[in-house]
Scaffold this motif. Structure first.
Motif, PDB file in Angstrom:
ATOM      1  N   GLU A 188     -10.168  45.973 -11.794  1.00 27.66           N
ATOM      2  CA  GLU A 188     -11.161  46.612 -10.936  1.00 27.66           C
ATOM      3  C   GLU A 188     -12.179  45.572 -10.484  1.00 27.66           C
ATOM      4  N   LYS A 189     -12.642  45.753  -9.267  1.00 29.14           N
ATOM      5  CA  LYS A 189     -13.704  44.889  -8.755  1.00 29.14           C
ATOM      6  C   LYS A 189     -14.732  45.761  -8.059  1.00 29.14           C
ATOM      7  N   THR A 190     -15.962  45.288  -8.036  1.00 27.27           N
ATOM      8  CA  THR A 190     -16.987  46.038  -7.313  1.00 27.27           C
ATOM      9  C   THR A 190     -16.902  45.698  -5.834  1.00 27.27           C
ATOM     10  N   ARG A 228     -11.335  54.407  -5.543  1.00 27.37           N
ATOM     11  CA  ARG A 228     -12.676  53.969  -5.918  1.00 27.37           C
ATOM     12  C   ARG A 228     -13.290  54.975  -6.864  1.00 27.37           C
ATOM     13  N   GLY A 272     -19.779  53.773 -10.619  1.00 26.09           N
ATOM     14  CA  GLY A 272     -20.089  53.191 -11.915  1.00 26.09           C
ATOM     15  C   GLY A 272     -20.642  54.244 -12.860  1.00 26.09           C
ATOM     16  N   TRP A 290     -16.547  50.878  -7.922  1.00 25.67           N
ATOM     17  CA  TRP A 290     -15.457  50.092  -8.491  1.00 25.67           C
ATOM     18  C   TRP A 290     -14.185  50.411  -7.734  1.00 25.67           C
TER      19      TRP A 290
END
Length: 167
Positions: free
Chosen positions: A48-50, A80, A83, A91
Motif C-alpha cells: 500500500e502507498k499513500t 483505496r 487511514g 491508502w
C-alpha cells in the motif's frame, strides 16, 4: 531564430512526437493514459502507498493524484481506503484488474528510456539531467508540476496534447 534554437526545438518536437505515439499505442492496447499506467506501476510492488507518496514520486500535484485515483478506482484498477488514525490519509493498492492490465501493457517510451539512460556513464546522466532541468526552467515557473509543464511545451511547439510523467 538562430540555427541552435531551431535545432533544440526540432529535438524537442521529436521527443514530444515519440511520447505522443507511445501514448496512442498505450491507449489503444490498454485504454490507459501514460499517467494512469505510471500510477499503476507505482503500486505494482504489492505494498500500500499513500496518495501523497505517489504524487511526490510522479512529480504531480495532490489534485492531479486525486483525479487519477478517482478515475482508476472507478475503472476497478485500484482500491483505496482511509487511514485508520488519520482519516485524511488515503491508502492505495493495486487490484487484480489493475495487475491484469499491467501484464498486457506494452513497454512504453519510459521503459525504453530508462533502459538506455541507466547504461550511460554517471557524468552523461548528470549532464542530461542538468540540461533538461534548465530547459524546463526556461519554459516556465518552477511551481508547475510535470503535467502542466508538458501542456505548456506542447502549446509552444504547436503539437496535440499528451502528458509527460515523472519517474
Amino acid at each position: 531564430m538562430d540555427d541552435r534554437t531551431k535545432t533544440i526545438l526540432t529535438a524537442m518536437r521529436k521527443v514530444l512526437r515519440v511520447a505522443q505515439a507511445n501514448s496512442k499505442a498505450l491507449i489503444r492496447e490498454t485504454g490507459l493514459t501514460p499517467s494512469q499506467l505510471i500510477f499503476l506501476q507505482m503500486l505494482d510492488d504489492g505494498h500500500e502507498k499513500t496518495a501523497g507518496v505517489i504524487a511526490t514520486r510522479m512529480g504531480i500535484t495532490q489534485a492531479t493524484t486525486t483525479a487519477l485515483t478517482h478515475k482508476l478506482e472507478a475503472l476497478g484498477f485500484v482500491t483505496r481506503r482511509r487511514g485508520e488514525t488519520d482519516r485524511r490519509q488515503v491508502w492505495l493498492t493495486l487490484s487484480d484488474k489493475g495487475r491484469a492490465v499491467l501484464a498486457i501493457a506494452p513497454d512504453g517510451v519510459h521503459t525504453r528510456f530508462h533502459q538506455r539512460f541507466i547504461q550511460l556513464k554517471d557524468w552523461e546522466q548528470a549532464m542530461l539531467i542538468a540540461s533538461l532541468e534548465r530547459v524546463a526552467d526556461m519554459l516556465g515557473p518552477e511551481d508547475l508540476d510535470a503535467e502542466t509543464l508538458a501542456e505548456g511545451v506542447e502549446n509552444a511547439l504547436e503539437l496535440p496534447s499528451f502528458r509527460i510523467e515523472g519517474n
